[in-house]
Design a protein around this motif. Structure first.
Motif, PDB file in Angstrom:
ATOM      1  N   LEU A  14      12.594  96.293  -7.014  1.00 46.32           N
ATOM      2  CA  LEU A  14      11.572  96.120  -8.058  1.00 46.32           C
ATOM      3  C   LEU A  14      11.509  97.355  -8.965  1.00 46.32           C
ATOM      4  N   VAL A  69       5.401  93.199 -12.089  1.00 47.27           N
ATOM      5  CA  VAL A  69       6.169  92.202 -11.340  1.00 47.27           C
ATOM      6  C   VAL A  69       5.170  91.401 -10.510  1.00 47.27           C
ATOM      7  N   PRO A  70       4.878  90.133 -10.929  1.00 47.41           N
ATOM      8  CA  PRO A  70       3.939  89.321 -10.163  1.00 47.41           C
ATOM      9  C   PRO A  70       4.611  88.763  -8.900  1.00 47.41           C
ATOM     10  N   ASP A  71       3.807  88.632  -7.849  1.00 47.75           N
ATOM     11  CA  ASP A  71       4.301  88.008  -6.619  1.00 47.75           C
ATOM     12  C   ASP A  71       3.157  87.184  -6.051  1.00 47.75           C
ATOM     13  N   GLY A  72       3.265  85.861  -6.180  1.00 52.16           N
ATOM     14  CA  GLY A  72       2.229  84.979  -5.654  1.00 52.16           C
ATOM     15  C   GLY A  72       0.846  85.274  -6.219  1.00 52.16           C
ATOM     16  N   ARG A  77      -0.346  87.923  -7.484  1.00 55.74           N
ATOM     17  CA  ARG A  77      -0.747  89.332  -7.488  1.00 55.74           C
ATOM     18  C   ARG A  77       0.361  90.150  -8.136  1.00 55.74           C
ATOM     19  N   ALA A 120       2.967  93.048  -7.709  1.00 53.99           N
ATOM     20  CA  ALA A 120       3.612  93.819  -6.643  1.00 53.99           C
ATOM     21  C   ALA A 120       3.994  95.202  -7.131  1.00 53.99           C
ATOM     22  N   HIS A 169       6.386  96.365  -0.760  1.00 55.16           N
ATOM     23  CA  HIS A 169       7.399  95.727  -1.613  1.00 55.16           C
ATOM     24  C   HIS A 169       8.548  96.663  -1.982  1.00 55.16           C
ATOM     25  N   GLU A 174      -5.670  93.927 -11.178  1.00 53.18           N
ATOM     26  CA  GLU A 174      -4.467  93.863 -10.351  1.00 53.18           C
ATOM     27  C   GLU A 174      -3.673  95.166 -10.440  1.00 53.18           C
ATOM     28  N   ARG A 211      13.334  96.687  -2.545  1.00 50.04           N
ATOM     29  CA  ARG A 211      13.808  95.337  -2.858  1.00 50.04           C
ATOM     30  C   ARG A 211      14.249  95.277  -4.312  1.00 50.04           C
ATOM     31  N   MET A 266      11.539  87.543  -8.102  1.00 52.46           N
ATOM     32  CA  MET A 266      10.400  88.180  -8.761  1.00 52.46           C
ATOM     33  C   MET A 266      10.840  88.754 -10.101  1.00 52.46           C
ATOM     34  N   ASP A 267      10.208  88.212 -11.169  1.00 50.13           N
ATOM     35  CA  ASP A 267      10.611  88.624 -12.514  1.00 50.13           C
ATOM     36  C   ASP A 267       9.680  89.685 -13.087  1.00 50.13           C
TER      37      ASP A 267
END
Ligand SMILES: CC(C)(COP(=O)(O)OP(=O)(O)OC[C@H]1O[C@@H](n2cnc3c(N)ncnc32)[C@H](O)[C@@H]1OP(=O)(O)O)[C@@H](O)C(=O)NCCC(=O)NCCS
Length: 326
Positions: free
Chosen positions: A97, A58-61, A63, A65, A92, A16, A95, A1-2
């Motif tokens: 982030l 930080v996008p995740d799929g 969405r 995060a 999340h 979002e 991890r 996750m970037d």
């Protein structure tokens, strides 16, 4: 996750972002009231005049995060501390982030020539170990207090207003200070010396007006009650309340101060009681008033307790030198 920059967020990204804030609030309902979607959009698109902001997510799929907002007051390179706010969805956490967003913000801070950054967080939350493991130190404790207006005994406010000290008179205004009191109000604002370190620029008539204009531009209403001394030209004490346009049931206490040479005469409680009396007539929809007090400001805490404010939460201000950030 970037981590991605979100400096010009689209409507979908704003929605979002709001989703992240709502999820964080859902995980800690005891914290601040959840913002309304329009408040989130207003903050992301507008910000405060006199201050720039940088945004990351930080996008995740598809969405978001986690998100981070960095507020940069004043011109690049000024020694005023920037302000960071990082929010990670409860599912999340742990991890890395938060750490990655902090590292992105540190890049933004260095690019802007900043030397220090502050963050305001609630005591007893994961933000405390997170910040402490990243070079931040607690520099300030604030007590978040709430006054529920319908819990105040009916005669208390009228009695406190009637008991005002001899030799002073009350004045009040909505919005920007009338010209004849602008300089005197700026002098009284110096009385808030404990906060000066964080405020940067000294108070003068121009800054007093500018601060009131910022509130008006947001669409919020600023009310001020001040006590003039017998000369009629000195603001001995004052108090400010802001009624936000989008959450009118809860108003916010802004500055209250009594100039050092006028302390000990119950001016603080007098101006605050007069404010409550004014608001009751002017803005009957206001049911609650929130305020933050420095944990060591015993006089203001005592005034607020006498009025009926109760401690709701403790928030902490953390600060780090940019050189200590990842
Ligand atoms: C504070 C917050 C941003 C941390 O985000 P996060 O993504 O979980 O943090 P990270 O995974 O990057 O944590 C990095 C390190 O911080 C420390 N840390 C973070 N959360 C912690 C916790 N609950 N307990 C103890 N240490 C913690 C640990 O040292 C962690 O490293 P480790 O997981 O290898 O032990 C997140 O909990 C959050 O969104 N809280 C609510 C909003 C908030 O208060 N924001 C703070 C404003 S700056």
């Amino acid at each position: 996750m970037d981590v991605i920059a979100l400096d010009d967020p689209t409507d979908a990204q704003i929605r979002e972002w709001h989703g992240v804030l709502s999820a964080v609030h859902g995980g800690d309902p005891a914290g601040e009231p959840a913002p309304e979607p329009e408040q989130t959009a207003g903050r992301l698109l507008g910000g405060d005049p006199g201050s720039r902001q940088r945004l990351w997510g930080v996008p995740d799929g598809g969405r978001l995060a986690a998100v981070a907002a960095l507020r940069l007051p004043g011109a690049p390179g000024t020694d005023r501390p920037a302000e960071i706010d990082i929010q990670v969805r409860p599912g999340h956490r742990r991890r890395g982030l938060g750490r990655r967003l902090l590292a992105a913000a540190a890049g933004g801070l260095r690019a802007d020539g900043r030397t220090s950054v502050i963050a305001q967080v609630n005591a007893g939350t994961p933000a405390v170990p997170f910040l402490e493991s990243h070079g931040f130190e607690c520099v300030l404790t604030l007590r978040g207090m709430l006054l529920r207006l319908d819990e105040i005994p009916p005669d208390r406010i009228a009695r406190l207003v009637a008991e005002g000290p001899e030799g002073y008179r009350l004045i009040r205004w909505q919005g920007v200070v009338p010209d004849e009191h602008a300089t005197a109000l700026a002098h009284a604002k110096h009385a808030m010396a404990d906060l000066a370190e964080y405020e940067g620029a000294p108070w003068d008539a121009h800054r007093v007006r500018e601060t009131a204009e910022v509130v008006a531009k947001r669409g919020d209403d600023l009310y001020t009650v001040a006590a003039l001394d017998s000369s009629g030209t000195v603001v001995a004490g004052f108090t400010e309340i802001v009624v936000p346009h989008d959450a009118a049931g809860r108003a916010a206490q802004y500055d209250t101060a009594v100039a050092p040479e006028h302390r000990g005469r119950r001016l603080g409680i007098w101006v605050k009681a007069a404010m409550l009396q004014w608001l009751a007539g002017e803005r009957p929809e206001v049911r609650e008033i929130e305020t933050d007090n420095l944990g060591d400001n015993e006089h203001m805490l005592a005034v607020n307790e006498e009025l009926g404010f109760r401690v709701e939460r403790e928030s902490l201000e953390y600060q780090a030198p940019v050189s200590a950030l990842p």
